[in-house]
Design an enzyme around this catalytic site. Structure first.
Site, short mmCIF file in Angstrom:
data_model
loop_
_atom_site.label_atom_id
_atom_site.label_comp_id
_atom_site.label_asym_id
_atom_site.label_seq_id
_atom_site.Cartn_x
_atom_site.Cartn_y
_atom_site.Cartn_z
N HIS A 312 61.69 -12.28 53.93
CA HIS A 312 62.08 -13.57 53.26
C HIS A 312 61.86 -12.96 52.25
O HIS A 312 62.92 -14.32 51.21
CB HIS A 312 60.97 -14.91 53.68
CG HIS A 312 61.21 -15.97 52.83
ND1 HIS A 312 59.98 -15.88 51.68
CD2 HIS A 312 61.14 -17.20 53.57
CE1 HIS A 312 61.04 -17.12 50.92
NE2 HIS A 312 61.48 -17.96 52.36
N CYS A 313 61.69 -12.17 51.10
CA CYS A 313 61.11 -12.21 49.78
C CYS A 313 62.09 -11.24 49.44
O CYS A 313 62.19 -12.28 48.24
CB CYS A 313 59.26 -11.23 50.07
SG CYS A 313 58.63 -12.78 50.25
N ILE A 314 62.37 -9.76 49.46
CA ILE A 314 63.19 -9.67 48.51
C ILE A 314 64.45 -10.43 48.63
O ILE A 314 65.43 -10.00 47.47
CB ILE A 314 63.30 -7.99 48.71
CG1 ILE A 314 62.15 -7.63 48.64
CG2 ILE A 314 64.32 -7.22 48.05
CD1 ILE A 314 61.54 -6.27 49.31
#
Length: 557
Positions: A312-314
């Protein structure tokens, strides 16, 4: 309270009552009036935190919300989880975990102690002192922030919110979201003022899925408040059960800090990914380069190449930051270039795989390809934004016959809606394939077994470091144009002892064996390998000893 503390008008009234009443009656009426004027102080927030009498609600019970709810409950708070997914709620109520790192026994203990409950109804907010929002924040089809889940959560909870409540947003989002989409809607709907009638904070989640070193409790917690009073309440609350809390001056600073953390990683991963094909063409082993660079004990942090970025983040957080900057008239070109570079890696992997097959006389069309690993990260079951999905789509579009094996992911949904089952990792599967691509370096794979049976392996994670076999090609290592011929000769020799019937059976039934796959034990085989083939995890451990940091794992939050 003495009589001298009364104002002149109160004193005159007191004298009149004293003349008309007996001494006993006068004292009783006086005490009643003083109670009305100076009521008994309410229990302070600090006292309620100290004795764990505050009640909390966590909205969103995914990989961020559930660990937070469990940590709160384990510290003694009564926690109620809300999720719109009735299936998740049913599992939790039955004491079954769907998050790696949270055991069923832990949930069952908390449920039995009535410290953790779950449901789908926002009405539970009416009994809460603290509300923590941990909902998804994906991208829209137009590659822009999608905060609809935050808006839905705020809209659902607002009618039930009580005065004095603390609302904390943890979902990763662009700077200004907490003020614009949490504080202001509540103030408008209820006529309240943040810092007086209710309290608002932003504290970004920092979750490293699958990590055995860092969890909710021992990861420093950044927090910003809409007002000083909000920040004080939020800091006291988190500080009551987490090891370290890091206050910052505002919610927007906290929001930006979270985005910068992952933007830093995205840009550095992109730098390595951009260098990877260049090293292949220049005849340089990028893994040896990175290991050598990692010996520097200052001013350097190792990042490694791979088939792309996931989680979900990078892949998402930098876009939130870039979008917010563009909204103010600024252009963050590094972010856009890094995003484009990282998203090109699945295509590079497929192009390289196609070339490797052609060197062996195979066309990508009709070739049997096994993807080893579909999750975006080692030893977890999360498919979100996984680059393996893009590799799968590109190979299928090129006409390859693609299957996958993943000990953590039993099934995934294809673009046409059909479900594809994982094949058991076995010698039969490796033999069946024309090409095995290692897209996720799960510990459960026996890489030496894979090397012993697969005719050709393309390793995008350097997971085969230390394995023996000239049939292994590693992403970022020099291209060897005579490699295909050498592999072909070796494969012909290895097939001499097999009957035609055995070979045909292996190709037609790649999933007939269901033996449990175990991780290959360390051997002395890697002692004679060149330095560039050393296991990068060992280099990571060396770096960690030097300055406490390890290389990027592609997807920690």
């Amino acid at each position: 309270m003495s009589e001298n503390s009364l104002n002149p008008e109160e004193k005159r009234q007191d004298e009149k009552e004293k003349q008309a009443q007996t001494p006993g009656e006068h004292r009783g009426r006086k005490q009643q009036r003083l109670k009305q004027l100076y009521p008994k102080p309410q229990r302070t927030t600090l006292q309620c935190i100290h004795d764990r009498s505050l009640k909390a609600v966590v909205i969103g019970l995914g990989y961020v919300g559930l660990p937070m709810a469990v940590e709160m409950a384990q510290s003694g708070y009564q926690v109620h989880g809300i999720d719109i997914d009735a299936g998740k709620v049913a599992k939790l109520r039955a004491g079954h975990s769907y998050i790696i790192g949270i055991e069923d026994e832990v949930l069952q203990t908390l449920l039995e102690a009535n410290l953790l409950t779950a449901g789908t109804d926002y009405a539970a907010v009416a009994g809460a002192d603290v509300i923590v929002i941990c909902v998804p924040t994906p991208l829209t089809d137009k590659h822009q922030p999608d905060i609809s889940y935050i808006s839905s959560a705020v809209g659902g909870m607002t009618p039930y919110l009580q005065q004095g409540s603390l609302v904390i947003l943890e979902s990763t989002t662009y700077p200004g979201t907490t003020e614009e989409h949490v504080k202001q809607p509540v103030e408008a709907a209820r006529g309240w003022t943040a810092g007086e009638h209710f309290y608002v904070c932003y504290s970004p989640e920092r979750v490293d899925p699958g990590s055995v070193h860092y969890g909710v409790k021992n990861t420093p917690k950044i927090i910003g408040g809409s007002t000083p009073a909000c920040l004080s309440y939020g800091t006291q609350f988190y500080g009551s059960f987490l090891n370290e809390v890091v206050p910052v001056s505002s919610t927007t600073v906290a929001e930006t800090a979270k985005l910068f953390e992952n933007t830093f990683r995205s840009v550095n991963i992109a730098l390595v990914n951009e260098l990877t094909p260049a090293c292949e063409q220049m005849g340089v082993d990028i893994w040896e380069v990175l290991q050598a660079a990692a010996t520097k004990p200052f001013g350097y942090m190792p990042f490694y190449p791979g088939p792309g970025i996931g989680g979900h983040c990078i892949p998402i957080d930098p876009i939130y930051l870039s979008w917010a900057a563009n909204r103010q008239g600024s252009e963050l070109r590094f972010i856009e270039l890094a995003d484009a570079t990282n998203r090109q890696m699945p295509e590079h992997v497929v192009q390289r795989a196609t070339a490797l097959l052609e060197q062996r006389g195979h066309s990508i069309r009709g070739a049997r390809v096994v993807l080893a690993g579909m999750a975006y990260k080692k030893d977890i079951d999360d498919l979100r934004e996984s680059p393996a999905l893009d590799v799968f789509r590109l190979l299928s579009a090129a006409g390859a016959e693609v299957v996958f094996t993943d000990p953590m992911v039993p099934v995934f949904r294809q673009d046409d809606g059909s479900m594809l089952q994982s094949r058991p990792a076995s010698p039969e599967l490796w033999t069946w394939a024309d090409l095995v691509i290692i897209t996720t370096d799960h510990s459960a794979f026996d890489y030496q077994q894979m090397a012993d049976h697969a005719p050709l392996i393309f390793d995008t994670r350097n997971a085969t470091a230390g394995c023996c076999g000239s049939n292994i090609v590693v992403l970022g290592q020099p291209e060897r144009h005579d490699h295909g011929r050498a592999l072909g000769l070796e494969q012909e020799k290895s097939n001499e002892g097999h009957t035609d019937a055995q070979s045909q059976d292996a190709k037609e039934h790649p999933d007939t064996k269901h033996d449990r796959v175990t991780f290959a034990e360390d051997t002395d085989k890697d002692k004679d390998q060149p330095f560039g083939n050393r296991d990068v995890t060992k280099a990571d451990e060396d770096v960690k000893k030097m300055h406490g940091k390890t290389g990027d794992g592609y997807g920690e939050s």
